[in-house]
Design a protein around this motif. Structure first.
Motif, mmCIF file in Angstrom:
data_model
loop_
_atom_site.group_PDB
_atom_site.id
_atom_site.type_symbol
_atom_site.label_atom_id
_atom_site.label_comp_id
_atom_site.label_asym_id
_atom_site.label_seq_id
_atom_site.Cartn_x
_atom_site.Cartn_y
_atom_site.Cartn_z
ATOM 1 N N CYS A 45 0.898 -1.271 -0.113
ATOM 2 C CA CYS A 45 0.072 -0.032 -0.022
ATOM 3 C C CYS A 45 0.912 1.193 0.064
ATOM 4 C CB CYS A 45 -0.898 -0.142 1.255
ATOM 5 S SG CYS A 45 -2.034 1.359 1.278
ATOM 6 N N SER A 52 2.811 7.160 3.751
ATOM 7 C CA SER A 52 2.985 6.055 4.073
ATOM 8 C C SER A 52 3.203 4.836 3.171
ATOM 9 C CB SER A 52 1.556 5.645 4.794
ATOM 10 O OG SER A 52 1.663 4.416 5.503
ATOM 11 N N GLU A 54 3.028 0.659 3.263
ATOM 12 C CA GLU A 54 2.827 -0.477 4.005
ATOM 13 C C GLU A 54 2.936 -1.863 3.270
ATOM 14 O OE1 GLU A 54 -1.017 -0.381 5.916
ATOM 15 O OE2 GLU A 54 -0.922 1.872 6.293
ATOM 16 N N GLU A 56 2.889 -6.063 3.702
ATOM 17 C CA GLU A 56 2.878 -7.218 4.355
ATOM 18 C C GLU A 56 3.262 -8.515 3.727
ATOM 19 O OE1 GLU A 56 -1.392 -7.809 5.760
ATOM 20 O OE2 GLU A 56 -1.580 -5.780 6.405
#
Length: 169
Positions: A45, A52, A54, A56
């Motif tokens: 993301c 930001s 992100e 995972e």
């Protein structure tokens, strides 16, 4: 901006760049993070507000039935596939993705069976999340087997190419 979010110095710096340049910087950061990882993430993301990135990665799990799993402490000659029974060094996939033998459609393959290769020479590509990751030979010798078809999906640590190190004249 919600009550929990406070403006940061990054927001001011990104606003000064303009949206297009700010997003380009964030995307480059994301691409660098994904490329440096040993396996592709399950989610990525990029946000512009509060700058930001992100990423995972899925938890390591047991392979699904029928999925490729590396042999458990058994020598390769115990497998039923004669191509993997070949003597030589096996170049393996370093990540999950799509295997390509050619730099682009219609081009000549990086290597063919019988070609001599040197350590560090690119022998294929594995595409993961739109990133083209080079597959390089870590030993010199002659290509004795190409174990994966062009544009076929590969799993982490899957054998791709066998190199006969004794035929490196």
């Amino acid at each position: 901006m919600t009550d929990g979010q406070q403006p940061s110095a990054w927001d001011g710096a990104l606003a000064g760049l303009g949206a297009r340049d700010a997003v380009a910087i964030l995307c480059r950061g994301l691409a660098d993070a994904v490329q440096a990882a040993p396996r592709p993430p399950s989610r990525a993301c990029v946000r512009l507000g509060n700058a930001s990135i992100e990423v995972e990665w899925p938890a390591l799990a047991e392979p699904a039935p029928g999925a490729y799993a590396p042999p458990a402490q058994e020598p390769a000659q115990d497998t039923a596939d004669p191509a993997t029974d070949a003597a030589g060094h096996t170049v393996r996939a370093e990540l999950v993705g799509t295997f390509y033998r050619r730099p682009e459609p219609g081009a000549k393959p990086f290597v063919e069976v019988g070609d001599l290769v040197e350590p560090g020479q690119q022998v294929a590509i594995v595409e993961a999340m739109k990133l083209m990751n080079p597959v390089t030979a870590d030993v010199g010798g002659r290509v004795s087997h190409v174990l994966v078809d062009d544009a076929q999906g590969v799993e982490y640590d899957q054998p791709l190419i066998v190199i006969d190190q004794e035929a490196d004249e």
